[in-house]
Design a protein around this motif. Structure first.
Motif, mmCIF file in Angstrom:
data_model
loop_
_atom_site.group_PDB
_atom_site.id
_atom_site.type_symbol
_atom_site.label_atom_id
_atom_site.label_comp_id
_atom_site.label_asym_id
_atom_site.label_seq_id
_atom_site.Cartn_x
_atom_site.Cartn_y
_atom_site.Cartn_z
ATOM 1 N N TYR A 193 22.685 2.626 -17.683
ATOM 2 C CA TYR A 193 22.953 1.194 -17.966
ATOM 3 C C TYR A 193 21.464 0.647 -18.359
ATOM 4 O O TYR A 193 21.269 0.174 -19.488
ATOM 5 C CB TYR A 193 23.650 0.163 -17.284
ATOM 6 N N PHE A 194 20.587 0.750 -17.521
ATOM 7 C CA PHE A 194 19.169 0.336 -18.053
ATOM 8 C C PHE A 194 18.442 1.209 -18.880
ATOM 9 O O PHE A 194 17.700 0.351 -19.691
ATOM 10 C CB PHE A 194 18.484 0.228 -16.496
ATOM 11 N N GLU A 195 18.499 2.433 -18.982
ATOM 12 C CA GLU A 195 18.200 3.242 -20.115
ATOM 13 C C GLU A 195 18.881 2.630 -21.390
ATOM 14 O O GLU A 195 17.963 2.646 -22.365
ATOM 15 C CB GLU A 195 18.492 4.506 -19.598
ATOM 16 N N GLN A 196 19.827 2.319 -21.372
ATOM 17 C CA GLN A 196 20.512 1.909 -22.836
ATOM 18 C C GLN A 196 20.329 0.512 -22.942
ATOM 19 O O GLN A 196 20.042 0.280 -24.180
ATOM 20 C CB GLN A 196 22.042 2.129 -22.591
ATOM 21 N N THR A 197 19.867 -0.366 -22.105
ATOM 22 C CA THR A 197 19.591 -1.764 -22.467
ATOM 23 C C THR A 197 18.134 -1.915 -22.463
ATOM 24 O O THR A 197 17.961 -3.034 -23.057
ATOM 25 C CB THR A 197 20.347 -2.651 -21.303
ATOM 26 N N LEU A 198 17.337 -1.542 -21.524
ATOM 27 C CA LEU A 198 15.874 -1.832 -21.708
ATOM 28 C C LEU A 198 15.166 -1.354 -22.910
ATOM 29 O O LEU A 198 15.500 -0.350 -23.585
ATOM 30 C CB LEU A 198 15.131 -1.248 -20.510
ATOM 31 N N ASP A 199 14.180 -1.934 -23.326
ATOM 32 C CA ASP A 199 13.470 -1.767 -24.625
ATOM 33 C C ASP A 199 12.598 -0.485 -24.477
ATOM 34 O O ASP A 199 11.954 -0.495 -23.665
ATOM 35 C CB ASP A 199 12.261 -3.144 -24.804
ATOM 36 N N VAL A 200 13.281 0.431 -25.382
ATOM 37 C CA VAL A 200 12.627 1.623 -25.267
ATOM 38 C C VAL A 200 11.255 1.821 -25.594
ATOM 39 O O VAL A 200 10.265 2.706 -25.279
ATOM 40 C CB VAL A 200 13.337 2.761 -26.230
ATOM 41 N N SER A 201 10.667 0.721 -26.241
ATOM 42 C CA SER A 201 9.152 0.823 -26.442
ATOM 43 C C SER A 201 8.503 0.279 -25.161
ATOM 44 O O SER A 201 7.140 0.657 -25.005
ATOM 45 C CB SER A 201 8.844 -0.175 -27.766
ATOM 46 N N GLN A 202 8.852 -0.059 -24.177
ATOM 47 C CA GLN A 202 8.481 -0.720 -23.031
ATOM 48 C C GLN A 202 8.657 0.162 -21.688
ATOM 49 O O GLN A 202 8.085 0.233 -20.994
ATOM 50 C CB GLN A 202 8.813 -2.159 -22.926
ATOM 51 N N PHE A 203 10.180 0.700 -21.926
ATOM 52 C CA PHE A 203 10.562 1.457 -20.571
ATOM 53 C C PHE A 203 10.971 2.915 -20.858
ATOM 54 O O PHE A 203 11.790 2.930 -21.976
ATOM 55 C CB PHE A 203 11.727 0.810 -19.840
ATOM 56 N N ILE A 204 10.662 3.947 -20.166
ATOM 57 C CA ILE A 204 10.887 5.116 -20.308
ATOM 58 C C ILE A 204 11.548 5.939 -19.090
ATOM 59 O O ILE A 204 10.949 5.589 -17.958
ATOM 60 C CB ILE A 204 9.687 5.992 -20.749
ATOM 61 N N ARG A 205 12.576 6.678 -19.337
ATOM 62 C CA ARG A 205 12.987 7.335 -18.190
ATOM 63 C C ARG A 205 12.381 8.646 -18.009
ATOM 64 O O ARG A 205 12.535 9.696 -18.952
ATOM 65 C CB ARG A 205 14.522 7.683 -18.404
ATOM 66 N N ILE A 206 11.735 8.821 -16.971
ATOM 67 C CA ILE A 206 10.759 10.004 -16.789
ATOM 68 C C ILE A 206 11.486 11.005 -16.144
ATOM 69 O O ILE A 206 10.800 12.140 -15.847
ATOM 70 C CB ILE A 206 9.518 9.480 -16.223
ATOM 71 N N HIS A 207 12.713 10.517 -15.181
ATOM 72 C CA HIS A 207 13.121 11.401 -14.350
ATOM 73 C C HIS A 207 14.636 11.008 -13.908
ATOM 74 O O HIS A 207 14.917 9.897 -14.287
ATOM 75 C CB HIS A 207 12.578 11.453 -13.096
ATOM 76 N N ARG A 208 15.706 11.758 -13.494
ATOM 77 C CA ARG A 208 17.025 11.300 -13.440
ATOM 78 C C ARG A 208 16.873 10.085 -12.501
ATOM 79 O O ARG A 208 17.812 9.233 -12.491
ATOM 80 C CB ARG A 208 17.715 12.171 -12.991
ATOM 81 N N SER A 209 16.024 9.917 -11.733
ATOM 82 C CA SER A 209 16.077 8.759 -10.643
ATOM 83 C C SER A 209 15.055 7.730 -10.799
ATOM 84 O O SER A 209 14.880 6.689 -10.162
ATOM 85 C CB SER A 209 15.608 9.649 -9.441
ATOM 86 N N TYR A 210 14.178 7.897 -12.080
ATOM 87 C CA TYR A 210 13.382 6.839 -12.181
ATOM 88 C C TYR A 210 13.004 6.551 -13.939
ATOM 89 O O TYR A 210 13.128 7.328 -14.617
ATOM 90 C CB TYR A 210 11.905 7.412 -11.723
ATOM 91 N N ILE A 211 12.721 5.137 -13.864
ATOM 92 C CA ILE A 211 12.474 4.759 -15.107
ATOM 93 C C ILE A 211 11.170 3.755 -15.016
ATOM 94 O O ILE A 211 11.289 2.839 -14.089
ATOM 95 C CB ILE A 211 13.707 3.687 -16.030
#
Length: 244
Positions: free
Chosen positions: A183-201
């Motif tokens: 949900y957060f991976e989809q809604t947060l601004d991809v230029s500001q937030f990156i999912r680096i691991h299955r457990s971390y953004i």
């Protein structure tokens, strides 16, 4: 009887709904609220079957308030909101009334009500769809120890999966949201937030160093002196985001 609460910051809008409800003796108004904070308290106290909910209100929006309700009642939105949200309502079959509210449209919504009560899954679908609107994704509203906290996304250092919750690590401490990492991976601004691991953004603005831990295994250091693991896929995305 169907017990209902009116939640709208405009007294005139509440008066119109009350007037229209006078023709529907099967619906009892148990409370009126002028903002989302009052609405949340009233829902917890009265446990209504139905709420009439405005979206654009001061303090917290109707969507944000509804996210914090554990046992969600049926909802009829009363709104002058954007087209994006209206499409979400239509697709997910949740009733909505556009302001100024038309009496015939109001009565039609009430006729549909018996089939809408207790359909929590529809409400959740609307919240998920509405969260994709730019107007909804610049902050996160949480409740901790009975207190509502509004967190600007810029204040989030990183997010961590924690069972059925996501932990938000912020400048003011940790908070939990009953959402998924996807949900957060989809809604947060991809230029500001990156999912680096299955457990971390992570918030890219917090990155200070990337190091090779062992062969094909990296870790990232944040300004808060926290080291986090980076998966192979996450490393590729992180490099691209940082222009490396």
């Amino acid at each position: 009887m169907i017990r209902t609460i009116l939640i709208d910051d405009e007294p005139l809008a509440r008066d119109i709904v009350k007037y229209y409800l006078s023709d529907h003796a099967e619906i009892e108004i148990v409370a009126e609220c002028g903002d989302g904070f009052e609405g949340l308290k009233a829902i917890t106290m009265h446990k209504p079957d139905l709420i009439f909910l405005d979206i654009q209100m001061p303090k917290i929006s109707g969507f944000e308030m509804l996210e914090l309700v554990e046992d969600k009642p049926a909802v009829i939105f009363t709104t002058a909101f954007d087209e994006y949200a209206i499409k979400a309502f239509e697709v997910n079959a949740v009733d909505y009334l556009l302001k100024p509210i038309d009496k015939s449209r109001f009565d039609a919504a009430i006729k549909k009500l018996p089939n809408k009560l207790n359909q929590t899954e529809n409400t959740e679908a609307v919240l998920d769809a509405a969260a994709l609107s730019p107007a909804q994704n610049n902050r996160v509203v949480v409740k901790k120890d009975g207190v509502i906290k509004i967190i600007p996304v810029a204040d989030i250092n990183y997010l961590e999966a924690d069972d059925d919750y996501v932990k938000l690590s912020t400048v003011d401490g940790a908070f939990y949201k009953n959402k998924t990492m996807a949900y957060f991976e989809q809604t947060l601004d991809v230029s500001q937030f990156i999912r680096i691991h299955r457990s971390y953004i992570i918030n890219l603005a917090q990155v200070t160093k990337i190091e090779l831990k062992e062969k094909d295994s990296y870790v990232v250091l944040l300004k808060s002196d926290i080291w986090l693991p980076v998966s192979k896929t996450g490393y590729v995305k992180l490099k691209a985001a940082l222009g490396l």
